[in-house]
Design a protein around this motif. Structure first.
Motif, PDB file in Angstrom:
ATOM      1  N   VAL A 107       0.894  -1.152   0.059  1.00  0.00           N
ATOM      2  CA  VAL A 107      -0.073  -0.017  -0.107  1.00  0.00           C
ATOM      3  C   VAL A 107       0.911   1.251   0.002  1.00  0.00           C
ATOM      4  O   VAL A 107       0.684   2.349  -0.607  1.00  0.00           O
ATOM      5  N   ALA A 130      -9.825   8.625   0.672  1.00  0.00           N
ATOM      6  CA  ALA A 130      -9.976   7.075   0.924  1.00  0.00           C
ATOM      7  C   ALA A 130     -11.283   6.875   1.492  1.00  0.00           C
ATOM      8  O   ALA A 130     -12.328   7.907   1.580  1.00  0.00           O
ATOM      9  N   SER A 134     -12.386   2.052   6.082  1.00  0.00           N
ATOM     10  CA  SER A 134     -11.176   1.214   5.523  1.00  0.00           C
ATOM     11  C   SER A 134     -10.023   0.716   6.350  1.00  0.00           C
ATOM     12  O   SER A 134      -9.961   1.328   7.556  1.00  0.00           O
ATOM     13  N   HIS A 136      -5.919  -0.270   5.605  1.00  0.00           N
ATOM     14  CA  HIS A 136      -4.919  -0.251   4.599  1.00  0.00           C
ATOM     15  C   HIS A 136      -3.413  -0.768   5.173  1.00  0.00           C
ATOM     16  O   HIS A 136      -2.470  -0.784   4.514  1.00  0.00           O
ATOM     17  N   ALA A 142       0.050   4.231   5.163  1.00  0.00           N
ATOM     18  CA  ALA A 142      -1.036   3.375   5.200  1.00  0.00           C
ATOM     19  C   ALA A 142      -2.126   3.489   6.222  1.00  0.00           C
ATOM     20  O   ALA A 142      -3.421   3.858   6.286  1.00  0.00           O
ATOM     21  N   THR A 146      -6.277   5.039   6.338  1.00  0.00           N
ATOM     22  CA  THR A 146      -7.304   3.957   6.935  1.00  0.00           C
ATOM     23  C   THR A 146      -8.188   4.790   7.672  1.00  0.00           C
ATOM     24  O   THR A 146      -7.976   5.797   8.437  1.00  0.00           O
ATOM     25  N   GLU A 187     -10.993  -0.357  -0.992  1.00  0.00           N
ATOM     26  CA  GLU A 187     -10.901  -2.013  -1.223  1.00  0.00           C
ATOM     27  C   GLU A 187     -12.120  -2.332  -1.589  1.00  0.00           C
ATOM     28  O   GLU A 187     -13.239  -1.830  -1.414  1.00  0.00           O
ATOM     29  N   GLN A 190     -14.338  -4.310   1.745  1.00  0.00           N
ATOM     30  CA  GLN A 190     -13.601  -4.009   2.988  1.00  0.00           C
ATOM     31  C   GLN A 190     -13.597  -5.229   3.997  1.00  0.00           C
ATOM     32  O   GLN A 190     -14.504  -5.846   4.349  1.00  0.00           O
ATOM     33  N   ASP A 220      -7.035  -1.545  -3.347  1.00  0.00           N
ATOM     34  CA  ASP A 220      -6.122  -2.324  -2.441  1.00  0.00           C
ATOM     35  C   ASP A 220      -6.922  -3.921  -2.271  1.00  0.00           C
ATOM     36  O   ASP A 220      -7.830  -3.988  -1.784  1.00  0.00           O
TER      37      ASP A 220
END
Length: 391
Positions: A107, A130, A134, A136, A142, A146, A187, A190, A220
């Motif tokens: 990532v 993003a 989530s 990541h 990352a 997130t 994603e 998720q 992702d």
């Protein structure tokens, strides 16, 4: 207390919420602890052990590679890396591959590739959109993308220029787009966020928005990729293609390896020698695991197997929803599924452990099922029987 647990607790920084068992060996879809107790594994090491345990073909390939060569650094070519890259190019449909050691590193690489693309194209873009809920990874980059406050707050200030949209709400994404937006990362399914599946409208809408606005789309696939959802990679079932993607976990069947991939267009305006690197990434042992995993997946047609067993798992979980007062919904697809529950997930996972079943939580109220992809209907039946006792 088990002597192995005591030694671990005395020697390591305590950052994992570990179950009170000590695993010693695995066979097929089962794990065994030091007391000889057998566990049906519906966690697969967080969706990693795609081929289960003790796959002799994989083991033999790894043993042979150990005897030949298992580290050179990335300064030199070696025979396994190019083959593994070609194998991943074939199954992803992407053009360029960069090997890492983990999903979080993969990532991190996607974010740097997107920023470098914007830099070389002189767009002035640097911001990311993003998704809320989530996950990541745990490196600074990352964590910055997130969408969970609990993961982010202890480490702030994080990487600037990140905003969070509502998952499956295209209008909320559009509302965040500016002339500084570099990429949108999401994603397709998720995992940590609660087994949330992206709608086709949402995925196609993101792709169209990126095309219209000159934004890169990053998928992702660290957890949902490599056959788990019933297609080799989850985005492939939506009829779209990202510009950059990350992968890890199941691509090495348990050997630590990750990768990020990109289209030729991105590659031509992205990372150059010196921009990004890794001492161990793409080492011969990890690349052997990737190539052998892809070979077995294709030969055994595991994606079709996941579609069949995933459909059966869906049926059995739907029945569980109807029969159990504390199960309110089924979520997910393929062999990445979950049930929404009204009881604490930690209590359920611990009780399942006593019944010889390994499951893990996802989000605040979901029990996650991500077993090895080689499970059969009989294993689904065994899991349901154990789970009913727990519930």
């Amino acid at each position: 207390m088990n002597k192995y647990i005591e030694a671990t607790q005395n020697g390591l920084v305590h950052t994992y919420n570990q179950f009170p068992i000590v695993l010693e060996k695995g066979e097929g879809v089962y794990l065994y602890d030091t007391e000889g107790k057998k566990y049906l594994d519906f966690a697969a090491g967080y969706a990693v052990s795609s081929l289960g345990y003790g796959n002799q073909e994989l083991n033999d390939a790894l043993k042979a590679q150990i005897d030949q060569l298992f580290h050179t650094s990335n300064l030199y070519y070696h025979t396994t890396c190019g083959k593994a890259a070609e194998d991943l190019k074939r199954v992803t449909g992407m053009d360029r591959i960069f090997f890492t050691n983990s999903g979080g590193e993969a990532v991190e690489g996607t974010l740097k590739a997107a920023r470098k693309y914007a830099y070389k194209r002189k767009t002035g873009r640097y911001e990311f959109i993003a998704m809320k809920e989530s996950f990541h990874g745990r490196s600074f980059g990352a964590v910055s993308v997130t969408g969970h406050d609990a993961y982010r707050e202890p480490f702030e200030p994080l990487v600037p220029g990140v905003s969070f949209a509502e998952y499956n709400n295209l209008e909320s994404v559009k509302a965040l787009v500016t002339d500084k937006t570099c990429a949108i990362i999401l994603e397709p399914l998720q995992g940590e966020g609660g087994i949330n599946v992206a709608s086709e409208e949402f995925m196609k809408g993101i792709r169209k928005l990126c095309d219209e606005e000159g934004i890169l789309m990053i998928c992702d696939e660290v957890q949902c990729g490599m056959g788990r959802t019933g297609s080799m990679f989850a985005w492939q079932s939506y009829g779209i293609k990202p510009d950059i993607m990350s992968m890890a976990k199941a691509i090495g069947s348990g050997i630590p390896v990750g990768a990020f991939a990109m289209t030729e267009e991105v590659a031509q305006y992205s990372l150059e020698p010196g921009d990004h690197g890794t001492t161990y990434g793409g080492n011969p042992l990890a690349c052997t695991a990737v190539s052998k995993t892809v070979e077995i997946f294709e030969r055994e047609n595991l994606v079709s197997h996941v579609q069949e067993i995933g459909a059966y798992l869906s049926e059995q979980l739907d029945i569980l929803v109807q029969e159990s007062d504390c199960v309110t919904a089924r979520k997910g697809k393929g062999l990445m599924q979950g049930i929404q529950v009204t009881k604490p997930t930690g209590e359920i996972a611990n009780a399942a452990l006593q019944e010889g079943l390994l499951v893990i939580g996802a989000g605040a109220d979901v029990i996650r099922f991500v077993p090895p992809l080689i499970i059969e209907k009989e294993h689904v039946d065994e899991m349901i029987e154990k789970l009913k006792k727990v519930l």
